[in-house]
Design a protein around this motif. Structure first.
Motif, PDB file in Angstrom:
ATOM      1  N   UNK A  43      32.212  47.762  53.278  1.00 47.54           N
ATOM      2  CA  UNK A  43      32.421  48.157  51.884  1.00 47.54           C
ATOM      3  C   UNK A  43      32.585  46.932  50.984  1.00 47.54           C
ATOM      4  N   UNK A  44      32.134  47.084  49.753  1.00 47.56           N
ATOM      5  CA  UNK A  44      32.355  46.071  48.729  1.00 47.56           C
ATOM      6  C   UNK A  44      33.648  46.408  47.970  1.00 47.56           C
ATOM      7  N   UNK A  45      34.339  45.405  47.446  1.00 50.97           N
ATOM      8  CA  UNK A  45      35.576  45.687  46.712  1.00 50.97           C
ATOM      9  C   UNK A  45      35.292  46.417  45.408  1.00 50.97           C
ATOM     10  N   UNK A  46      36.159  47.331  45.061  1.00 51.66           N
ATOM     11  CA  UNK A  46      36.018  48.073  43.815  1.00 51.66           C
ATOM     12  C   UNK A  46      37.381  48.623  43.428  1.00 51.66           C
ATOM     13  N   UNK A  47      37.965  48.025  42.421  1.00 60.05           N
ATOM     14  CA  UNK A  47      39.265  48.497  41.945  1.00 60.05           C
ATOM     15  C   UNK A  47      40.408  48.230  42.903  1.00 60.05           C
ATOM     16  N   UNK A  48      40.323  47.141  43.668  1.00 59.09           N
ATOM     17  CA  UNK A  48      41.411  46.831  44.596  1.00 59.09           C
ATOM     18  C   UNK A  48      42.634  46.343  43.821  1.00 59.09           C
ATOM     19  N   UNK A  49      43.782  46.499  44.434  1.00 56.96           N
ATOM     20  CA  UNK A  49      45.027  45.978  43.844  1.00 56.96           C
ATOM     21  C   UNK A  49      45.958  45.590  44.974  1.00 56.96           C
ATOM     22  N   UNK A  50      46.614  44.501  44.787  1.00 56.85           N
ATOM     23  CA  UNK A  50      47.552  44.033  45.796  1.00 56.85           C
ATOM     24  C   UNK A  50      48.386  42.901  45.239  1.00 56.85           C
ATOM     25  N   UNK A  51      49.533  42.724  45.823  1.00 51.19           N
ATOM     26  CA  UNK A  51      50.387  41.617  45.390  1.00 51.19           C
ATOM     27  C   UNK A  51      49.723  40.278  45.683  1.00 51.19           C
ATOM     28  N   UNK A  90      38.389  45.877  64.142  1.00 46.99           N
ATOM     29  CA  UNK A  90      38.831  46.245  65.490  1.00 46.99           C
ATOM     30  C   UNK A  90      40.280  45.856  65.747  1.00 46.99           C
ATOM     31  N   UNK A  91      40.817  44.950  64.906  1.00 47.62           N
ATOM     32  CA  UNK A  91      42.205  44.512  65.071  1.00 47.62           C
ATOM     33  C   UNK A  91      43.111  45.085  63.979  1.00 47.62           C
ATOM     34  N   UNK A  92      42.630  46.102  63.279  1.00 48.60           N
ATOM     35  CA  UNK A  92      43.472  46.800  62.326  1.00 48.60           C
ATOM     36  C   UNK A  92      43.447  46.262  60.913  1.00 48.60           C
ATOM     37  N   UNK A  93      42.405  45.502  60.534  1.00 45.05           N
ATOM     38  CA  UNK A  93      42.309  44.944  59.189  1.00 45.05           C
ATOM     39  C   UNK A  93      41.194  45.618  58.401  1.00 45.05           C
ATOM     40  N   UNK A  94      41.470  45.897  57.133  1.00 48.12           N
ATOM     41  CA  UNK A  94      40.453  46.393  56.221  1.00 48.12           C
ATOM     42  C   UNK A  94      40.021  45.217  55.346  1.00 48.12           C
ATOM     43  N   UNK A  95      38.846  44.695  55.628  1.00 52.94           N
ATOM     44  CA  UNK A  95      38.334  43.541  54.897  1.00 52.94           C
ATOM     45  C   UNK A  95      37.080  43.968  54.146  1.00 52.94           C
ATOM     46  N   UNK A  96      36.995  43.595  52.876  1.00 56.31           N
ATOM     47  CA  UNK A  96      35.862  43.962  52.042  1.00 56.31           C
ATOM     48  C   UNK A  96      34.861  42.807  51.953  1.00 56.31           C
ATOM     49  N   UNK A  97      33.607  43.161  51.772  1.00 54.06           N
ATOM     50  CA  UNK A  97      32.558  42.159  51.636  1.00 54.06           C
ATOM     51  C   UNK A  97      32.525  41.681  50.187  1.00 54.06           C
ATOM     52  N   UNK A 104      32.913  38.585  38.917  1.00 54.20           N
ATOM     53  CA  UNK A 104      32.960  40.043  38.993  1.00 54.20           C
ATOM     54  C   UNK A 104      33.577  40.517  40.302  1.00 54.20           C
ATOM     55  N   UNK A 105      33.330  39.771  41.365  1.00 56.44           N
ATOM     56  CA  UNK A 105      33.913  40.130  42.663  1.00 56.44           C
ATOM     57  C   UNK A 105      35.423  39.909  42.642  1.00 56.44           C
ATOM     58  N   UNK A 106      35.863  38.815  42.057  1.00 60.39           N
ATOM     59  CA  UNK A 106      37.302  38.554  41.961  1.00 60.39           C
ATOM     60  C   UNK A 106      38.000  39.650  41.155  1.00 60.39           C
ATOM     61  N   UNK A 107      37.378  40.063  40.074  1.00 59.09           N
ATOM     62  CA  UNK A 107      37.967  41.149  39.274  1.00 59.09           C
ATOM     63  C   UNK A 107      38.042  42.439  40.092  1.00 59.09           C
ATOM     64  N   UNK A 109      38.275  42.710  43.129  1.00 63.54           N
ATOM     65  CA  UNK A 109      39.196  42.537  44.262  1.00 63.54           C
ATOM     66  C   UNK A 109      40.654  42.519  43.838  1.00 63.54           C
ATOM     67  N   UNK A 110      40.915  42.643  42.534  1.00 65.28           N
ATOM     68  CA  UNK A 110      42.293  42.723  42.058  1.00 65.28           C
ATOM     69  C   UNK A 110      42.907  41.416  41.607  1.00 65.28           C
ATOM     70  N   UNK A 111      42.067  40.424  41.290  1.00 62.10           N
ATOM     71  CA  UNK A 111      42.605  39.121  40.886  1.00 62.10           C
ATOM     72  C   UNK A 111      43.402  39.191  39.594  1.00 62.10           C
ATOM     73  N   UNK A 112      43.071  40.152  38.723  1.00 65.37           N
ATOM     74  CA  UNK A 112      43.759  40.247  37.428  1.00 65.37           C
ATOM     75  C   UNK A 112      45.217  40.658  37.570  1.00 65.37           C
TER      76      UNK A 112
END
Length: 260
Positions: A43-51, A90-97, A104-107, A109-112
């Protein structure tokens, strides 16, 4: 009917062309760009948010993520290596492409909204580009960057990142400490020795920021045996210290250095 000479020439041309064909295809294959990797199941990032946003999720970032996750922090992960993304799942991580050098990718991915952005890619030029974008577009976020070497560390400090660390520095110090202990050096003495190495490294880095990568070489220990130069004639008077502060600093470093 072709003459024997013409027939021989044509035969030679055919043989040469047949021999050269595989080579031509090899050259073309090298010149053409590699086909894009399949993103099936990725999956590609879309509207991600995180600390915290981690850019790059190789072996360095995988270790970095552990204390953050242990404290319950929400982190977003992006990586451009599709195989790494699938392996991480396989090790329990959700990583986006996602390519962190694209705004645009940083945005997406929740960089803002991220409080901290961790640049853990392994290519210095890529890291520099991500740093440039983050400093310009997301100045609110604290910026932590994996440095490749001393030169890269100097560039990152000058770029104003909040924290940088050369990727092998800490592990090399731990490694060296264990070597000393296993070779019979007292534990406390080994620890003091590592503290001295760290202090010298920090002092050298400060000098390099002002004077370039060749500055502060006197703070490094080498294994080359260099002869002490002797004057051609005995000086008539004793030498005088021009910069007493620098002389005292060097005296202090030599005095506090552990005996080899």
């Amino acid at each position: 009917m072709l003459s024997p000479t013409v027939a021989a020439a044509l035969t030679a041309i055919v043989i040469l062309s047949m021999a050269a064909t595989p080579l031509v295809f090899m050259v073309i294959a090298r010149l053409l760009p590699e086909p894009p990797a399949s993103l099936e199941g990725v999956e590609r990032p879309d509207g991600l948010s995180g600390q915290v946003l981690l850019v790059g999720f190789g072996r360095f970032a995988q270790v970095v993520s552990q204390p953050l996750l242990a404290r319950g922090m929400k982190i977003s992960l992006i990586e451009i290596d599709v195989d790494m993304i699938r392996a991480a799942r396989d090790f329990g991580f959700k990583v986006y492409y996602g390519d962190g050098t694209r705004l645009d990718v940083l945005r997406a991915s929740g960089a803002e909204t991220a409080e901290a952005i961790l640049v853990c890619v392994d290519k210095p030029a890529v890291a520099d580009r991500v740093v440039e974008l983050v400093k310009a577009e997301f100045p609110h976020a604290k910026l932590f960057v994996r440095a490749f070497d001393r030169g890269h560390a100097v560039r990152l400090i000058q770029a104003g990142v909040d924290y940088q660390l050369r990727e092998t520095f800490e592990s090399a110090l731990v490694f060296g400490h264990e070597v000393l202990v296993e070779l019979g050096v007292d534990e406390d003495v080994a620890t003091e020795t590592i503290v001295d190495v760290r202090r010298r490294d920090e002092a050298r880095l400060e000098l390099q920021l002002a004077g370039g990568l060749t500055a502060g070489r006197f703070l490094m220990r080498g294994n080359l045996q260099t002869p002490k130069p002797e004057p051609f004639s005995v000086p008539r008077s004793e030498g005088q210290v021009v910069n007493e502060e620098e002389f005292e600093d060097r005296e202090d470093l030599d005095r506090r250095a552990p005996v080899a």
